[in-house]
Design a protein around this motif. Structure first.
Motif, mmCIF file in Angstrom:
data_model
loop_
_atom_site.group_PDB
_atom_site.id
_atom_site.type_symbol
_atom_site.label_atom_id
_atom_site.label_comp_id
_atom_site.label_asym_id
_atom_site.label_seq_id
_atom_site.Cartn_x
_atom_site.Cartn_y
_atom_site.Cartn_z
ATOM 1 N N CYS A 65 -43.900 48.676 62.319
ATOM 2 C CA CYS A 65 -43.554 50.049 61.921
ATOM 3 C C CYS A 65 -42.047 50.262 61.840
ATOM 4 N N LEU A 69 -40.120 52.728 59.160
ATOM 5 C CA LEU A 69 -39.532 53.987 59.603
ATOM 6 C C LEU A 69 -38.015 54.014 59.458
ATOM 7 N N ALA A 70 -37.392 52.856 59.611
ATOM 8 C CA ALA A 70 -35.923 52.806 59.667
ATOM 9 C C ALA A 70 -35.259 53.266 58.369
ATOM 10 N N VAL A 71 -35.972 53.182 57.248
ATOM 11 C CA VAL A 71 -35.366 53.540 55.962
ATOM 12 C C VAL A 71 -35.524 55.026 55.648
ATOM 13 N N ARG A 72 -36.192 55.780 56.527
ATOM 14 C CA ARG A 72 -36.303 57.222 56.306
ATOM 15 C C ARG A 72 -34.924 57.865 56.380
ATOM 16 N N ASP A 75 -33.409 60.551 60.151
ATOM 17 C CA ASP A 75 -33.982 60.183 61.447
ATOM 18 C C ASP A 75 -34.578 58.785 61.478
ATOM 19 N N GLY A 76 -34.513 58.051 60.361
ATOM 20 C CA GLY A 76 -35.150 56.735 60.290
ATOM 21 C C GLY A 76 -34.725 55.756 61.372
ATOM 22 N N GLY A 80 -36.914 54.110 64.340
ATOM 23 C CA GLY A 80 -36.991 52.658 64.483
ATOM 24 C C GLY A 80 -36.655 52.224 65.895
ATOM 25 N N ALA A 126 -35.619 45.454 59.241
ATOM 26 C CA ALA A 126 -35.100 46.826 59.307
ATOM 27 C C ALA A 126 -33.575 46.831 59.201
ATOM 28 N N ILE A 130 -31.444 48.662 56.158
ATOM 29 C CA ILE A 130 -30.418 49.681 56.416
ATOM 30 C C ILE A 130 -29.081 49.293 55.791
ATOM 31 N N GLY A 185 -28.085 55.199 63.444
ATOM 32 C CA GLY A 185 -28.552 56.564 63.254
ATOM 33 C C GLY A 185 -27.458 57.585 63.511
#
Length: 229
Positions: A65, A69-72, A75-76, A80, A126, A130, A185
């Motif tokens: 996951c 999630l990290a590419v959102r 908040d990604g 992550g 991830a 990023i 982040g």
């Protein structure tokens, strides 16, 4: 007897036997607290009839996951980092559960090692998504894999214990992944382009620690096998 739950002292003795004789009761306070936390969670899961394999699989899924999630936006990286932390807890608990319930097996050890490598690969994906350079990400993954491969082959060649606790061990990789995502982040909140530079620096730290740790391990392996031979 398989399935019989161990108390803390019995668990600590069994855990030490599986980790080169290192007694968790004699560890530093933070390490001891973490290991005891993992034991208590494993004990509860054992009472609930949860198997170590189920926890291992859950940990891998949590890792998978992380790149999703990290590419959102915004908040990604934070999400992550949260999933890296949850996966690290699962990684500690599956082994604690196996020891606490007398379910340690050689096959389980193999599964756990494979799960660790898959999880680390997901974290590095991830990093790449990023903004970390692909070559640097590949170097981080390759050096970490080589670290574990050298230790495994050395044990097969006759090294009796783990050789050395290096700066490139699994807890270090967890810490770098967690800190790297959190910092990416935070800097991304200031300026979106800063996240890529931050995660690149985190990847470079991973590479440096992995390379130095590999050197430490190779030196320890050489001493151990020369003395044994």
């Amino acid at each position: 007897m398989v399935g019989t739950q161990l108390n803390w002292d019995q668990y600590a003795t069994a855990w030490a036997r599986l980790h080169g004789g290192f007694d968790p009761r004699a560890a530093a306070p933070v390490v001891r607290a973490w290991l005891r936390f993992a034991y208590h969670v494993g004990y509860v899961l054992g009472r609930l009839r949860v198997t170590p394999t189920a926890v291992t699989v859950a940990g891998v899924l949590l890792c998978f996951c992380v790149p999703l999630l990290a590419v959102r936006p915004q908040d990604g990286p934070f999400l992550g980092a949260l999933f890296v932390l949850l996966a690290a807890v699962a990684d500690s608990v599956d082994g604690a559960l196996a020891v606490a319930t007398n379910r340690t097996t050689r096959l389980g050890y193999v599964y756990d090692s494979v799960a660790d490598r898959l999880g680390e690969a997901a974290w590095l994906v991830a990093f790449w998504l990023i903004g970390a350079p692909g070559a640097l990400v590949a170097a981080a993954g390759g050096l970490s894999w080589l670290h574990e491969y050298v230790r495994a082959r050395s044990v097969a060649a006759g090294m009796r214990e783990i050789g050395a606790v290096t700066v490139g061990e699994r807890p270090t990789r967890v810490s770098v992944a967690l800190a790297g995502l959190l910092l990416a982040g935070l800097t991304g909140l200031i300026e979106a382009d800063l996240a890529a530079g931050t995660i690149t620096m985190a990847t470079a730290v991973w590479v440096l620690l992995a390379a130095f740790g590999l050197g430490q391990l190779l030196a320890a392996v050489r001493r151990a096998l020369v003395d044994a031979g």
